[in-house]
Design a protein around this motif. Structure first.
Motif, short mmCIF file in Angstrom:
data_model
loop_
_atom_site.label_atom_id
_atom_site.label_comp_id
_atom_site.label_asym_id
_atom_site.label_seq_id
_atom_site.Cartn_x
_atom_site.Cartn_y
_atom_site.Cartn_z
N CYS A 45 16.86 -4.50 30.74
CA CYS A 45 15.86 -5.46 31.22
C CYS A 45 16.35 -6.88 31.00
CB CYS A 45 14.53 -5.25 30.51
SG CYS A 45 13.61 -3.87 31.18
N TYR A 46 16.99 -7.10 29.84
CA TYR A 46 17.51 -8.44 29.55
C TYR A 46 18.57 -8.84 30.57
CZ TYR A 46 20.21 -12.00 27.16
OH TYR A 46 20.90 -13.13 26.87
N SER B 13 13.43 -10.93 38.16
CA SER B 13 12.87 -11.30 36.86
C SER B 13 11.54 -10.62 36.64
CB SER B 13 12.69 -12.81 36.76
OG SER B 13 13.75 -13.47 37.36
N SER B 14 10.69 -10.61 37.67
CA SER B 14 9.36 -10.02 37.47
C SER B 14 9.48 -8.52 37.26
CB SER B 14 8.45 -10.36 38.63
OG SER B 14 9.06 -10.05 39.83
N ILE B 15 10.40 -7.86 38.01
CA ILE B 15 10.58 -6.43 37.81
C ILE B 15 11.02 -6.14 36.39
CG2 ILE B 15 12.11 -4.50 38.38
CD1 ILE B 15 12.01 -5.36 41.26
N PHE B 20 9.87 -4.09 31.09
CA PHE B 20 9.97 -4.27 29.65
C PHE B 20 8.59 -4.19 28.99
CE2 PHE B 20 10.23 -7.04 25.89
CZ PHE B 20 11.18 -6.33 25.20
N THR B 21 7.59 -4.85 29.58
CA THR B 21 6.25 -4.83 29.00
C THR B 21 5.69 -3.42 28.98
OG1 THR B 21 6.06 -6.79 30.36
CG2 THR B 21 4.23 -6.29 28.95
N TYR B 22 5.82 -2.73 30.12
CA TYR B 22 5.26 -1.40 30.22
C TYR B 22 5.92 -0.46 29.22
CZ TYR B 22 3.63 2.88 32.42
OH TYR B 22 3.03 4.08 32.66
N TRP B 26 4.44 1.51 26.06
CA TRP B 26 4.51 2.96 26.07
C TRP B 26 5.10 3.50 24.78
CZ3 TRP B 26 7.45 5.89 30.52
CH2 TRP B 26 7.00 7.21 30.57
N VAL B 27 6.22 2.88 24.34
CA VAL B 27 6.99 3.44 23.24
C VAL B 27 6.54 2.90 21.89
CG1 VAL B 27 9.30 3.54 22.26
CG2 VAL B 27 8.97 3.94 24.68
#
Lengths: 89, 80
Positions: A45-46, B13-15, B20-22, B26-27
């Motif tokens: 992601c980074y 960037s938004s993807i 990352f947030t999701y 989740w984890v």
């Protein structure tokens, strides 16, 4: 060389923390096993974020382009005076 | 052209931020929430938290390998 040492020490620290977590069993095993994958996913992601940010503010320098064109014209003029053929235009 | 690049950058960037947030939710956060909480409706079971990234990684690797193979084949043909 220094950078890779930094990255390697960070990796070692993270894996030591993870193994400690795995041994201590504070949180359930199945959740501890998820952490390396979480690490890899966040690294991806980074990387994607960095590519996106770099694309969004792609640096262009118009002044430098003008200067470069001026240099090219000057060089062509110089070579023409010396009798070197540098093509048309 | 520049606008399209900007749009692609914003999309990337938004993807990445949303994934990352999701995934963090989740984890990291979900194990500490009661299992009968309504928020569990919006997430797959924990097993998929391993399966999905692994399969995505395998798919990515195979795509990259196929791409590299195609490029090598093409360059070989050009040379011959």
């Amino acid at each position: 060389m220094k950078h890779i040492v930094k990255i390697l020490s960070l990796l070692v620290a993270i894996s030591a923390f993870w193994i400690g977590l795995l041994q201590a069993a504070i949180i359930p095993r199945s959740h501890t096993w998820l952490l390396p994958i979480y690490f890899v996913v966040s690294l991806g992601c980074y990387g994607l974020l960095m590519v996106g940010v770099g694309l969004m503010q792609f640096p262009t320098c118009p002044q430098e382009a003008v200067l470069l064109q001026k240099d090219i014209a000057e060089a062509k003029d110089f070579f023409k005076h010396k009798g070197v053929d540098v093509g048309s235009n | 052209m520049e606008l399209a690049d900007r749009a692609v950058g914003l999309l990337l960037s938004s993807i990445s931020l949303s994934i990352f947030t999701y995934y963090t939710f989740w984890v990291i956060i979900l194990p500490f929430v009661d299992s009968d909480h309504f928020i569990h409706k919006y997430f797959l079971p924990q097993d998929y938290a391993i399966l999905v990234p692994v399969f995505a990684g395998i798919a990515l690797l195979s795509l990259i390998s196929v791409f590299i193979g195609m490029v090598m084949l093409k360059s070989k043909k050009k040379k011959a």
